[in-house]
Design a protein around this motif. Structure first.
Motif, PDB file in Angstrom:
ATOM      1  N   UNK A   1       2.551  -2.515  11.155  1.00 27.95           N
ATOM      2  CA  UNK A   1       2.422  -2.477   9.767  1.00 27.95           C
ATOM      3  C   UNK A   1       2.548  -3.671   9.669  1.00 27.95           C
ATOM      4  N   UNK A   2       2.119  -5.054   9.568  1.00 26.75           N
ATOM      5  CA  UNK A   2       2.078  -6.431   8.316  1.00 26.75           C
ATOM      6  C   UNK A   2       1.443  -5.813   6.651  1.00 26.75           C
ATOM      7  N   UNK A   3       3.027  -6.513   6.255  1.00 29.15           N
ATOM      8  CA  UNK A   3       2.566  -6.882   4.981  1.00 29.15           C
ATOM      9  C   UNK A   3       2.659  -9.014   4.191  1.00 29.15           C
ATOM     10  N   UNK A   4       2.192  -9.278   3.304  1.00 27.14           N
ATOM     11  CA  UNK A   4       2.267 -10.316   3.156  1.00 27.14           C
ATOM     12  C   UNK A   4       2.131 -10.622   1.966  1.00 27.14           C
ATOM     13  N   UNK A   5       2.589 -12.497   1.472  1.00 33.32           N
ATOM     14  CA  UNK A   5       1.943 -12.286  -0.214  1.00 33.32           C
ATOM     15  C   UNK A   5       1.074 -13.440  -0.021  1.00 33.32           C
ATOM     16  N   UNK A   6       0.662 -13.644  -1.558  1.00 31.27           N
ATOM     17  CA  UNK A   6       0.294 -15.413  -1.343  1.00 31.27           C
ATOM     18  C   UNK A   6       0.910 -16.235  -1.786  1.00 31.27           C
TER      19      UNK A   6
ATOM     20  N   UNK B   1       6.416  -3.055  10.040  1.00 27.21           N
ATOM     21  CA  UNK B   1       7.630  -2.071  10.755  1.00 27.21           C
ATOM     22  C   UNK B   1       6.215  -1.028  11.345  1.00 27.21           C
ATOM     23  N   UNK B   2       6.794  -0.134  11.724  1.00 27.92           N
ATOM     24  CA  UNK B   2       6.677   0.612  13.168  1.00 27.92           C
ATOM     25  C   UNK B   2       6.264   1.905  12.258  1.00 27.92           C
TER      26      UNK B   2
END
Length: 138
Positions: free
Chosen positions: A23-28, A15-16
């Motif tokens: 901003x980036x998000x990720x999972x394990x 997202x911006x």
């Protein structure tokens, strides 16, 4: 305030922010992610630390408190069952310096926690929020 988040990988999203930051998000990997970015819950704690830290430093600046170093340690416990919300959060405000004005520092921290930090106010509705101030005199 509004954001749009887009899937950019198996469990990765981008997202911006309204202020224009990426901003980036990720999972394990154990849940299908690539571990390429922080988890959303980590960002919640980062938001808490940033919100209260900005309050405290701003208040101390207005009080003309200078010549100190500052850091904050945020510890959190989560529920065992889903949705695994935060159940307890502890903030440790650490100030280092000579002849630190304890009264002003404690007032700044208290004002952040009791009046100004919107993230603390939100999280305090669902988790037990505690804090302490630690001084390391040089």
């Amino acid at each position: 305030m509004e954001i749009t988040m887009k899937q950019v990988g198996s469990m990765a999203f981008y997202t911006k922010t309204p202020s224009g930051h990426d901003v980036h998000v990720d999972a394990s990997p154990k849940v299908g992610g690539m571990d390429s970015a922080p988890r959303p819950t980590e960002l919640v704690l980062i938001g808490l630390a940033g919100c209260t830290s900005m309050d405290v430093v701003s208040i101390l600046r207005k009080m003309k408190v200078e010549n100190y170093t500052y850091e904050i340690v945020v510890s959190a416990e989560r529920a065992e069952e889903y949705p695994k919300v935060f159940t307890a959060i502890h903030l440790k405000y650490i100030f280092k310096g000579k002849e630190l004005p304890h009264d002003k520092i404690e007032k700044a921290v208290r004002l952040s926690q009791e009046r100004y930090c919107s993230v603390s106010a939100m999280l305090g509705q669902v988790a037990k929020l505690t804090y302490e101030v630690v001084y390391e005199e040089e």
